[in-house]
Scaffold this motif. Structure first.
Motif, PDB file in Angstrom:
ATOM      1  N   ARG A 640      -2.893  -9.530  -0.565  1.00 33.79           N
ATOM      2  CA  ARG A 640      -1.553  -9.527   0.028  1.00 33.79           C
ATOM      3  C   ARG A 640      -1.332 -10.792   0.857  1.00 33.79           C
ATOM      4  N   ASP A 641      -2.323 -11.168   1.649  1.00 32.38           N
ATOM      5  CA  ASP A 641      -2.197 -12.352   2.497  1.00 32.38           C
ATOM      6  C   ASP A 641      -2.107 -13.626   1.657  1.00 32.38           C
ATOM      7  N   THR A 644       1.314 -13.813   0.011  1.00 31.32           N
ATOM      8  CA  THR A 644       2.321 -14.132   1.029  1.00 31.32           C
ATOM      9  C   THR A 644       2.430 -15.639   1.246  1.00 31.32           C
ATOM     10  N   GLN A 661       6.516 -11.933  -5.856  1.00 33.75           N
ATOM     11  CA  GLN A 661       7.184 -10.919  -5.052  1.00 33.75           C
ATOM     12  C   GLN A 661       6.826  -9.516  -5.542  1.00 33.75           C
ATOM     13  N   LEU A 664       3.273  -8.779  -4.448  1.00 40.15           N
ATOM     14  CA  LEU A 664       3.218  -8.535  -3.007  1.00 40.15           C
ATOM     15  C   LEU A 664       3.682  -7.117  -2.687  1.00 40.15           C
ATOM     16  N   GLU A 665       4.774  -6.710  -3.313  1.00 40.24           N
ATOM     17  CA  GLU A 665       5.288  -5.364  -3.065  1.00 40.24           C
ATOM     18  C   GLU A 665       4.302  -4.311  -3.563  1.00 40.24           C
ATOM     19  N   GLU A 668       1.440  -4.076  -1.062  1.00 40.71           N
ATOM     20  CA  GLU A 668       1.844  -3.385   0.162  1.00 40.71           C
ATOM     21  C   GLU A 668       1.966  -1.880  -0.060  1.00 40.71           C
TER      22      GLU A 668
END
Length: 677
Positions: A640-641, A644, A661, A664-665, A668
């Motif tokens: 995730r990091d 980002t 994107q 990433l979603e 999360e």
């Protein structure tokens, strides 16, 4: 069919000639009068349409194949089914994966023929077998043994269906047959826990690296010792065999210096070892004492031979007897049709048929072991050539066996008579540690609670008397074979980066050539190793699916969905689960987030390099087959990091930005599910 691509007859025999009438058929299938076997005098011994093929001219013994559609002893096969059986055997002889020995051809034939007999008994055409599940189920009574061989045999024919022109069993039929032939012993070869496995492999590697570092010094010392024995034997090394007694050059009791007789005495061998810079090396791995003397050098060389063998067995799926028969030229690299280098060992198989051209896929790291063993074998060959009590064959001189005898004249094990045994007896893995106790640290081999938990998880029927916390792990050769297979199938079990790298290449190659189109390599691979790999593959699938029952794994759709996916498990024992895995009723593979239990076609995004399809994004829901592994939470946070940061450099609304994107979603969402479960 374009026969131009056929390699022609590849049987290893002086009778195999490119200009012979039987080298390659000009029609497919061959005509009934096509000559199959031709003897030394040019006489046709067997033709394609014959009820029996006599393979004896290709072998040193009587070998025949009886197709069963005419007079003779053996299982009967209908004319219609024998038509296809002959075509399969013809494919083995002349097709893309042409077989190399008459014995291997006979063994394959004997593996497959009962299936044709079963179809005949049931009144079924073999190419229609997939339509008759009851007949497939009945095959278990025809195959009390060789079940794994049958699966491997049919798998290769399924791959060649376009060239053959027909199919015996399609994929669904293979799955059903797999389930019926599933045989699981009450006990299973123990899986060595990764901590212990990694330790012993690392120590083996350290020992081999040490040898390669000091190889020149070891060779110089060995050659010097041979020259001193030759000098004290009157200038001829052949007179030194059997021992020199008090005339041995390395005796502390003899005054140093040269005698009128020409003999020279050098005092203790310990001083010689220091002079050549190998005293610390020898003392690190063997017992370098006054009593051991020059025998410490012999002991060290034998250790290197055994360590090299052990290292190979960790990465090859070979049996110890097969590894013990390898020769100096065993290591090969072949560039396959995809442009990848495939690393193999060639040797003699010991389990079923004598095949002196079998090959095993290995990790490229095994070259280190082969080079070390080859160096030792060649050193000892220099002494063996001078031994008057033995005669070496041309092959033994030009291509020595890697597991060589200690031929140096100071060794009490140097042969003093011509042996009838071609290969030396291999000690057990446990004995090797007993003889060379400096090889492993007992503390590192002591079983811990986590070791035992892993061993029980990976092995059913583990003996509680032998395997318990506080006891030493009883290392055995056959454990290396099974542990290697499991680690190849799930390299994530091994966490050390160096060992992961060593497993990675072999794992990919085994998956491709043992599990898929293995026959496309130039040289034939060992069928038994491939069957072993496939069997462990199904076992691994069941084992991983059962592990999903623990609280470590959660479904993004909640506990109810998890229980729905795992409903197959609660009512089944191990044997039943194995059948379910083979028929495709359960499926499981690891992903970056945890695992996937989808029994359909593989996800196009895979769940490894791209996780967006696992947890969904935007208006897309998580995959209903996804499992999240709580233990992977730190890695998920890390990805995730990373994503980002990557998004900041991506152009807004670009395909890359949208992909990042989505990932990433998805990450999360996974973090949220795990932290709230």
């Amino acid at each position: 069919m374009n026969l131009a691509y056929f390699p022609g007859l590849q049987i290893d025999s002086l009778l195999t000639k490119t200009d012979a009438l039987n080298f390659k058929p000009d029609t497919w299938p061959p005509t009934n009068d096509f000559p199959v076997v031709i003897d030394t005098y040019g006489n046709v011994v067997s033709r394609y349409g014959d009820v029996r093929w006599d393979l004896s001219p290709w072998s040193e013994q009587t070998l025949t194949i009886y197709f069963g559609d005419g007079p003779g002893q053996g299982r009967k096969v209908s004319h219609q089914n024998a038509f296809f059986l002959r075509q399969v055997v013809a494919w083995w002889l002349w097709g893309e994966s042409a077989i190399r020995s008459a014995k291997a051809l006979l063994y394959k034939f004997e593996t497959l023929k009962p299936l044709f007999a079963a179809c005949t008994d049931a009144g079924v055409l073999v190419t229609d077998l997939h339509k008759y599940p009851k007949v497939i189920e009945s095959l278990s009574s025809y195959y009390k043994q060789r079940a794994d061989r049958l699966i491997a045999c049919l798998h290769s024919l399924l791959i060649a269906k376009d060239s053959l022109g027909f199919t015996i069993l399609d994929e669904s039929g293979m799955q059903l047959l797999n389930s019926e032939l599933a045989t699981v012993d009450s006990t299973q070869t123990a899986y060595i826990p990764t901590r212990i496995w990694s330790y012993q492999v690392s120590r083996l590697r350290e020992c081999l690296d040490d040898f390669r570092l000091y190889q020149d010094k070891v060779e110089s010392c060995y050659e010097f010792c041979l020259s001193t024995y030759a000098q004290n034997a009157g200038g001829d090394l052949s007179y030194a065999f059997g021992g020199l007694g008090g005339d041995a050059p390395f005796l502390k009791s003899r005054v140093k210096g040269e005698r009128r007789s020409g003999m020279v005495f050098y005092g203790s061998f310990l001083e010689i070892a220091k002079k050549f810079g190998i005293s610390d090396l020898l003392d690190r791995w063997v017992k370098l004492t006054e009593q051991a003397g020059v025998g410490a050098l012999s002991s060290y060389l034998t250790l290197i031979s055994n360590v090299g063998l052990a290292y190979l067995l960790n990465f090859s799926l070979m049996r110890v007897g097969e590894g013990a028969r390898l020769r100096a030229d065993c290591y090969e690299v072949e560039r396959d049709q995809l442009g990848d280098d495939i690393y193999t060992l060639k040797g003699v198989t010991t389990k079923t048929i004598e095949d002196d051209d079998a090959r095993w896929i290995v990790s490229p790291t095994t070259e280190l072991a082969v080079k070390a063993m080859r160096a030792v074998a060649k050193l000892r060959l220099t002494a063996a050539k001078k031994n008057p009590y033995i005669q070496l064959s041309k092959e033994d001189i030009e291509n020595p066996i890697l597991q060589s005898l200690p031929h140096e004249p100071w060794s009490p094990k140097a042969p003093l008579s011509q042996t009838t045994k071609k290969f030396k007896k291999t000690r057990s893995y446990g004995d090797i540690w007993n003889i060379w106790p400096k090889l492993f640290d007992a503390n590192e081999l002591t079983i811990t609670e986590s070791d035992l938990e892993m061993a029980n998880r990976m092995t059913f029927g583990l003996d509680p008397e032998k395997f318990t916390v506080g006891k030493l792990w009883p290392l055995a050769w056959h454990q290396l074979r099974r542990t290697g297979a499991v680690n190849m199938l799930a390299s994530g079990l091994v966490t050390e980066s160096a060992l992961q790298y060593q497993l990675k290449h072999a794992s990919r190659a085994m998956s491709q050539y043992y599990g898929k189109n293995y026959y496309r390599l130039k040289e034939p691979l060992n069928d038994e190793a491939r069957a072993y790999y496939l069997r462990e593959m199904y076992q691994s699938m069941v084992r991983e699916f059962k592990a999903l029952q623990s609280d470590q794994y959660v479904s993004p759709h909640g506990e109810k969905r998890k229980q729905q996916m795992l409903s197959e498990i609660s009512e089944k024992d191990h044997n039943q689960l194995l059948k379910a895995a083979k028929t495709g009723r359960i499926s499981y593979r690891q992903t970056f987030l945890g695992g996937c239990a989808n029994s359909g076609p593989p996800c196009p995004l895979g769940g490894i390099s791209n996780i967006s399809s696992c947890m969904g994004f935007g208006g897309n829901s998580p995959c209903p087959s996804a499992f999240l592994d709580k233990a992977k939470l730190p890695a998920i946070k890390q990805i995730r990091d990373v994503v980002t940061i990557q998004i900041l450099d991506a152009t807004p609304d670009s395909p890359l930005h949208e992909s990042l994107q989505a990932q990433l979603e998805s990450a999360e969402r996974a973090i949220n599910v795990i932290t709230n479960s």
